[in-house]
Each structure stands twice: as structure tokens, then as C-alpha cells.
Write an enzyme that holds these catalytic residues in place. Structure first.
Site, mmCIF file in Angstrom:
data_model
loop_
_atom_site.group_PDB
_atom_site.id
_atom_site.type_symbol
_atom_site.label_atom_id
_atom_site.label_comp_id
_atom_site.label_asym_id
_atom_site.label_seq_id
_atom_site.Cartn_x
_atom_site.Cartn_y
_atom_site.Cartn_z
ATOM 1 C CE LYS A 1 -4.025 -2.257 1.903
ATOM 2 N NZ LYS A 1 -5.041 -2.357 2.955
ATOM 3 C CD GLU B 1 6.904 1.273 16.707
ATOM 4 O OE1 GLU B 1 6.891 1.641 17.881
ATOM 5 O OE2 GLU B 1 7.902 0.740 16.168
ATOM 6 C CB SER C 1 13.328 -8.688 19.178
ATOM 7 O OG SER C 1 14.545 -8.712 18.504
ATOM 8 N NE ARG D 1 12.787 2.043 11.244
ATOM 9 C CZ ARG D 1 13.654 1.216 11.816
ATOM 10 N NH1 ARG D 1 14.746 0.863 11.174
ATOM 11 N NH2 ARG D 1 13.442 0.751 13.035
ATOM 12 C CD GLU E 1 13.438 9.280 -1.815
ATOM 13 O OE1 GLU E 1 12.621 10.130 -2.164
ATOM 14 O OE2 GLU E 1 14.302 8.810 -2.585
#
Ligand code: 0O2
Length: 267
Positions: free
Chosen positions: A23, A140, A52, A78, A41
Site C-alpha cells: 500500500k 507500528e 526480540s 518504517r 521516499e
């Protein structure tokens, strides 16, 4: 816990990361196809590693049966932007979407962490549809400039190297570097309009050229070969002049020629 069970737990998160990547990449593509500057970008994504997750469960005292509710970053996306101003635009895009619902926001851009970390975080509720039905999971989204990302990546590696006990002299250097990224982002923002203009013209030119080439390619299949070679030579000559208006005119003329052939083949 058995590996198979982890696979079952993590599978919808992997699906969410895959879907969100498609998306957000599509948003970039849509902007570029329109010849517009994209506030995004690049985008990356990952599912948190089992080791983790186990570390975080231990650190935050999260029981196994509570990880879906209490761990908000198993699915992580991210988003990298060129300018600080783009971050607001991306936040707005996400808030306007019907397939992502914002649960929480943390603005570490305005309020940097004591470490110097800057980034805008959004925790989303995101629905994934699997063969077992629909599941709402948390994801997140970290939105940051390229400069913020550079700093965070280095700092993250150092945290790992020093096992979260970065020595004072290194921490000081990192804080100086964080201040340098603030200054860099500010400088870049001051030339944002000029950079955006340059990138827009580049995108517009690239789109026109690809439109022209598709048309020439199609004409090769249906048109008179000699005429098409002539058109192609004309295109090279115009391209060399490096004038966007000439290219636009040429594309329009070529559209008319292509339409003519289309009409001929239909009649
Ligand atoms: P990883 O390995 O990147 O997944 P917490 O989740 O306990 O760390 P909180 O309040 O729940 O803290 O979330 P917060 O502070 O918003 O941090 C979530 C994520 O932001 C972190 O995930 C990091 O990815 C990133 N982050 C936060 N602070 C820093 C920092 O000082 N330096 C760097 N490099 N990244 C940071 P994880 O799980 O800690 O790490």
C-alpha cells in the site's frame, strides 16, 4: 513454545507487513505516475524477531497470552521522507485512510528522546483477512527523514554493541551527531522548494518519455516502418534539445498519429 505455534502467531503480522508495504509503495508510485513529488521516499517493513519478542516480554512483564494486546510493534513499518515537512503529510495520508485506524501517536520529532532519537510513531489497528477469518492486529509505523534514519540506524547498532550501556563519551558524540541531523534537516527544508521543483520536472520528463516510447513501440506493430523510423529520429532530435515543452508537443502529435492508426485498424 513450539516453533509451529510461533508461526501461527506471527503469520497475520507477516501478512500485515506485506500488505502495508504494497500500500505505501503504491502511494509512492501514484505520486510519481502523476509526475508529482512523493512525500514518501522509501518504505521498509519487518516482523519482529522471536528473540526480540521474548526480550520485550521479559522486560515489560508481558505474558504469552497478552502479546497481541500488549505488544504494538510485532509488525513494523518504517517510512523514510526527504524533508521534515513530508512527515506531517504522511501522517495526514494515514489518518485519512479507511483501512488503517490510528490507536496512538508519539511525536519524537517535536519532542526528541533524551538519547537524541527523532521519529514520528503511529500505532495502528489493522485488519488482516486470513483463511481463519479476520484478525485485527497492531502495527507500528515509524516516520522519519533520511537524516533521522541514518542516526537511528547507527545508534541502534551501538546499543546492540554495548548491550544498551553506551559509554558516556560515545553517548556525547551521538548527541552531537543528533544535533547535526537537526541542523541538516533544517538546511534541507530551506531549499525544499528548489529540490522539489527539480524532482517534479525530472518525473514529468520521465513520464512523457515513457509515454512517447510506448506509442512508438505500438506504432512499430501497426504503422509504416519507414514513417515510424522517421518519428523515432525526430524524437531523438527533440530529446537532445532538453526542452520539456517541445517534448510535450511531440507527445501530443504522436498521440494524434497513434489515434489515426487506431481508427484505421477499427474501420
Ligand atoms: P527495535 O529493535 O527497533 O524493535 P519500548 O517499546 O519499550 O522500546 P515504547 O515506549 O513502547 O518503548 O516505544 P517507543 O519508545 O516509542 O520505541 C519503539 C521503537 O522506537 C523502538 O523499538 C525503536 O525501534 C525505536 N526507538 C525508540 N527509542 C529509540 C532510540 O533511542 N534509539 C533508536 N535507535 N531507536 C529508538 P524497540 O523494540 O526498542 O527496538
Amino acid at each position: 513454545m513450539e516453533i509451529q505455534l510461533w508461526r501461527e502467531i506471527l503469520s497475520p503480522y507477516q501478512q500485515a507487513v506485506d500488505e502495508l508495504l504494497i500500500k505505501f509503495n503504491h502511494i509512492i508510485q501514484e505520486y510519481r505516475n502523476e509526475g508529482l513529488y512523493s512525500p514518501i521516499e522509501t518504505v521498509t517493513g519487518r516482523v519482529k524477531k522471536i528473540s526480540s519478542i521474548l526480550d520485550k516480554m521479559q522486560k515489560k512483564h508481558i505474558p504469552m497470552n497478552q502479546i497481541v494486546e500488549e505488544m504494538d510493534d510485532i509488525a513494523g513499518i518504517r517510512i523514510m521522507c526527504q524533508f521534515v515537512e513530508d512527515i506531517d503529510k504522511v501522517v495526514e495520508i494515514i489518518k485519512n485512510r479507511k483501512d488503517m485506524s490510528v490507536r496512538e501517536e508519539k511525536d519524537y520529532v517535536t519532542n526528541a528522546k533524551p538519547s537524541g532519537y527523532r521519529s514520528y510513531h503511529m500505532i495502528l489497528n489493522y485488519d488482516v483477512h486470513t483463511i481463519n477469518g479476520m484478525q485485527t492486529i497492531q502495527a507500528e509505523i515509524q516516520i522519519r527523514t533520511l537524516a533521522m534514519n541514518f542516526w537511528a540506524t547507527i545508534e541502534h547498532s551501538l546499543q546492540y554493541k554495548y548491550q544498551h550501556n553506551i559509554p558516556e563519551h560515545v553517548r556525547e558524540k551521538l548527541l552531537n551527531a543528533a544535533n547535526a541531523t537537526v541542523a541538516l534537516d533544517k538546511e534541507m527544508s530551506s531549499v525544499r522548494d528548489e529540490i522539489m521543483d527539480a524532482q517534479n520536472s525530472f518525473n514529468i520528463k520521465a513520464n512523457i518519455v515513457s509515454e512517447i516510447l510506448v506509442n512508438i513501440q505500438n506504432l512499430y506493430k501497426v504503422g509504416n516502418q519507414r514513417e515510424v523510423v522517421k518519428i523515432q529520429d525526430e524524437f531523438y532530435a527533440i530529446y537532445k534539445k532538453d526542452d520539456i515543452r517541445l517534448l510535450e508537443n511531440f507527445a501530443k502529435q504522436l498521440d494524434i498519429v497513434a489515434e489515426g492508426y487506431k481508427a484505421q485498424s477499427l474501420s
